[in-house]
Design an enzyme around this catalytic site. Structure first.
Site, mmCIF file in Angstrom:
data_model
loop_
_atom_site.group_PDB
_atom_site.id
_atom_site.type_symbol
_atom_site.label_atom_id
_atom_site.label_comp_id
_atom_site.label_asym_id
_atom_site.label_seq_id
_atom_site.Cartn_x
_atom_site.Cartn_y
_atom_site.Cartn_z
ATOM 1 N N LYS A 140 -12.747 -44.030 -8.009
ATOM 2 C CA LYS A 140 -12.498 -45.201 -7.157
ATOM 3 C C LYS A 140 -11.118 -45.068 -6.551
ATOM 4 O O LYS A 140 -10.294 -44.315 -7.057
ATOM 5 C CB LYS A 140 -12.555 -46.481 -8.007
ATOM 6 C CG LYS A 140 -12.758 -47.740 -7.227
ATOM 7 C CD LYS A 140 -14.182 -47.844 -6.708
ATOM 8 C CE LYS A 140 -14.642 -49.240 -6.499
ATOM 9 N NZ LYS A 140 -16.058 -49.400 -6.810
HETATM 10 N N1 GLU Z 1 -18.492 -49.389 -4.071
HETATM 11 C C1 GLU Z 1 -19.826 -49.370 -4.594
HETATM 12 C C2 GLU Z 1 -19.796 -49.598 -6.099
HETATM 13 O O1 GLU Z 1 -18.871 -50.134 -6.641
HETATM 14 C C3 GLU Z 1 -20.610 -48.154 -4.172
HETATM 15 C C4 GLU Z 1 -20.020 -46.829 -4.577
HETATM 16 C C5 GLU Z 1 -20.733 -45.628 -3.950
HETATM 17 O O2 GLU Z 1 -21.675 -45.819 -3.201
HETATM 18 O O3 GLU Z 1 -20.270 -44.518 -4.237
HETATM 19 O O4 GLU Z 1 -20.740 -49.328 -6.787
#
Ligand code: GLU
Length: 407
Positions: free
Chosen positions: A100
Site C-alpha cells: 500500500k
Molecule cells: N485499494 C483496494 C483495496 O484496499 C484495491 C487494491 C487493488 O486493487 O490492488 O483493497
C-alpha cells in the site's frame, strides 16, 4: 493504525500457536520506501509532499495494493493497509502479496495539471520498486482510473510498454470492465452469502451506508437492485435518512449532478455521525478507517457490520461488538472485490485478451463466495468471530507459501 492490524494478527496467530519470532517475521513489512514528491504548482510555487510505498509480504506473489492521496497518509497508515492487503489476497486466494502507499496531499486542493505532475513525479521516484511482476498499485481513497492511466504512462515511458504495472485503469486504456463497481459488488455478494446462511436474503433487509464514494454508491445500487432497502447514507457533507428506503436510482442521479448526497429531497437530513446509530439490519462503513471506537460501539443498533472500508473498527470496539453478539464481516474479506477484479485486469493485460463483464461478475462472485465459505465454516466450527477466522485462514496460507519456498 498499524498497531490495530497487529492486534488482530496476533489474536489469530496466538490461537494458532505460532511462536513469537515467526509472528514478528510475518507482522513487519518487507520494505518501506519513503520519497519526497516535489512539484511546481500552477502559481509557480514549489510544493513538497511525502510519498510512501510499503511492501508487506511477498510470499504468495507480487506485491499488490492501492495508492491513497490523502492528508492522513503516513508510514504507519501505509504499513497497516499493506498488511491488510497481504491477508486479504490470501483469504480470497489470489496470487499476490500485500502493499500500500500514497501521498499526503489533498487532491481537492490541486488542479488537474498539478495532480498529474504529483502522480508522475511519484512514479519517477518509486519506479524501481514497482513493476508488473514486482508490485502493482491500484486505486484507493481519492485516486481513480485517470490517475492509474498517468501511472501506466509514466512507468511505460521509463521502462517500455507495461499495462500490467497498475490496475484500475480506464476501460479505454487497458482497464477491465467491472473494475470500478468491483468493491461494492463484492460487498453485496458477501452480504448475500452471510444472509443465506441465516435463511434470509438481501431483499427486505434495511441497510445504512457510511460513505457514498465509489464503494458506497455501487453497493447501494446493487443492494437496491436485489430488493434491499437502503434507509440511510452519508458522505463528507451530509447524511440522509428514510425509514421506508431511499430511492437509490434518483439519489445516484442527484449525486452525479451535484457530487454529494446533500440536498436530496427523498430523505430527512441527519447529523452526519448519527448515521452509525440509525435503526437498520446491516451497517456498512464505506469511508475511512477508525470509525468504531470504545466510545460509540455500544450505540450501534445493527446486528451485522460489513467493513467495506479498510480498518473501520478499533480493537476496543471489536471486543464490544463480539461481547454484544454483533457479527462483523471483516474488511479483509468483505472488501476484497476490488483486488479480485484488479487480479482479473492484470491477467487480461498479460494475456492481451479482453473478458466480458458477465464473465467477470461471475468469477468475482466465485472468489468472494469461496472466501466467505472458508471463513464462515471455520468461524462456526471453532465458535470464533469471523475476523479471527479470516486471519487464521490468511496466516495459514501465507505461512505455507513461506515454508514451501524455504526461508
Ligand atoms: N485499494 C483496494 C483495496 O484496499 C484495491 C487494491 C487493488 O486493487 O490492488 O483493497
Amino acid at each position: 493504525m498499524f498497531s490495530d492490524t497487529t492486534h488482530y494478527f496476533r489474536q489469530a496467530a496466538e490461537r494458532m500457536g505460532i511462536g513469537e519470532r515467526v509472528q514478528r517475521l510475518l507482522e513487519k513489512p518487507k520494505r518501506t520506501v519513503k520519497v519526497e514528491v516535489a512539484v511546481e504548482l500552477d502559481s509557480g510555487d514549489l510544493a513538497v509532499f511525502q510519498g510512501f510505498r510499503v511492501q508487506h509480504n511477498g510470499a504468495r506473489g507480487p506485491f499488490k495494493g492501492g495508492l491513497r492521496f490523502h492528508p492522513t497518509v503516513d508510514e504507519d497508515h501505509s504499513m497497516a493497509l499493506a498488511a491488510l492487503m497481504t491477508w486479504k489476497s490470501a483469504i480470497v486466494d489470489i496470487p499476490y502479496g500485500g502493499a500500500k502507499g500514497g501521498i499526503d496531499c489533498d487532491p481537492n486542493q490541486l488542479s488537474p495539471g498539478e495532480l498529474e505532475r504529483v502522480t508522475r513525479r511519484f512514479v519517477s521516484e518509486i519506479h524501481e520498486v514497482i513493476g508488473p511482476h514486482k508490485d502493482i498499485p491500484a486505486p484507493d481513497v481519492n485516486t481513480n482510473a485517470q490517475i492509474m492511466a498517468w501511472i501506466m504512462n509514466e512507468y511505460s515511458r521509463i521502462n517500455g510498454y507495461s499495462p500490467a504495472v497498475v490496475t484500475g485503469k480506464p476501460v479505454d486504456l487497458h482497464g477491465s470492465p467491472g473494475r470500478e463497481e468491483a468493491t461494492g459488488l463484492g460487498v453485496t455478494f458477501a452480504i448475500q452469502r452471510y444472509l443465506e446462511r441465516k435463511g434470509l436474503s438481501i431483499a427486505e433487509r434495511r441497510y445504512a451506508i457510511q460513505g457514498f464514494g465509489n464503494v458506497g454508491s455501487h453497493l447501494a445500487r446493487h443492494l437496491h437492485q436485489r430488493g434491499g432497502k437502503v434507509v440511510a447514507v452519508s458522505d463528507v457533507h451530509a447524511a440522509l435518512h428514510n425509514p421506508e428506503g431511499l430511492d437509490v436510482p434518483k439519489l445516484l442521479e442527484h449525486m452525479g449532478a451535484r457530487g454529494t448526497v446533500k440536498g436530496f429531497e427523498g430523505g430527512d437530513a441527519l447529523p452526519r455521525d448519527d448515521l452509525l446509530y440509525v435503526d437498520c439490519d446491516v451497517l456498512v462503513p464505506a469511508a475511512l478507517g477508525g470509525v468504531f471506537t470504545q466510545e460509540n460501539a455500544r450505540d450501534v443498533r445493527a446486528q451485522l457490520i460489513v467493513e467495506a472500508a479498510n480498518g473501520p473498527t478499533r480493537p476496543a470496539a471489536d471486543a464490544i461488538f463480539n461481547e454484544r453478539g454483533v457479527d462483523i464481516i471483516p474488511d479483509v474479506l468483505a472488501n476484497a472485490g476490488g483486488v479480485i477484479v484488479s487480479y482479473f485486469e492484470w491477467v487480461q493485460n498479460i494475456q492481451q485478451f479482453r473478458w466480458e463483464l458477465e464473465d467477470i461478475r461471475g468469477k468475482l462472485d466465485r472468489f468472494i463466495s469461496g472466501g466467505c465459505k472458508t471463513v464462515f465454516d471455520l468461524a462456526e466450527r471453532k465458535k470464533i468471530p469471523y475476523r479471527t477466522a479470516a486471519y487464521i485462514v490468511a496466516i495459514g496460507r501465507v505461512g505455507k507459501a513461506t515454508v514451501l519456498s524455504g526461508i
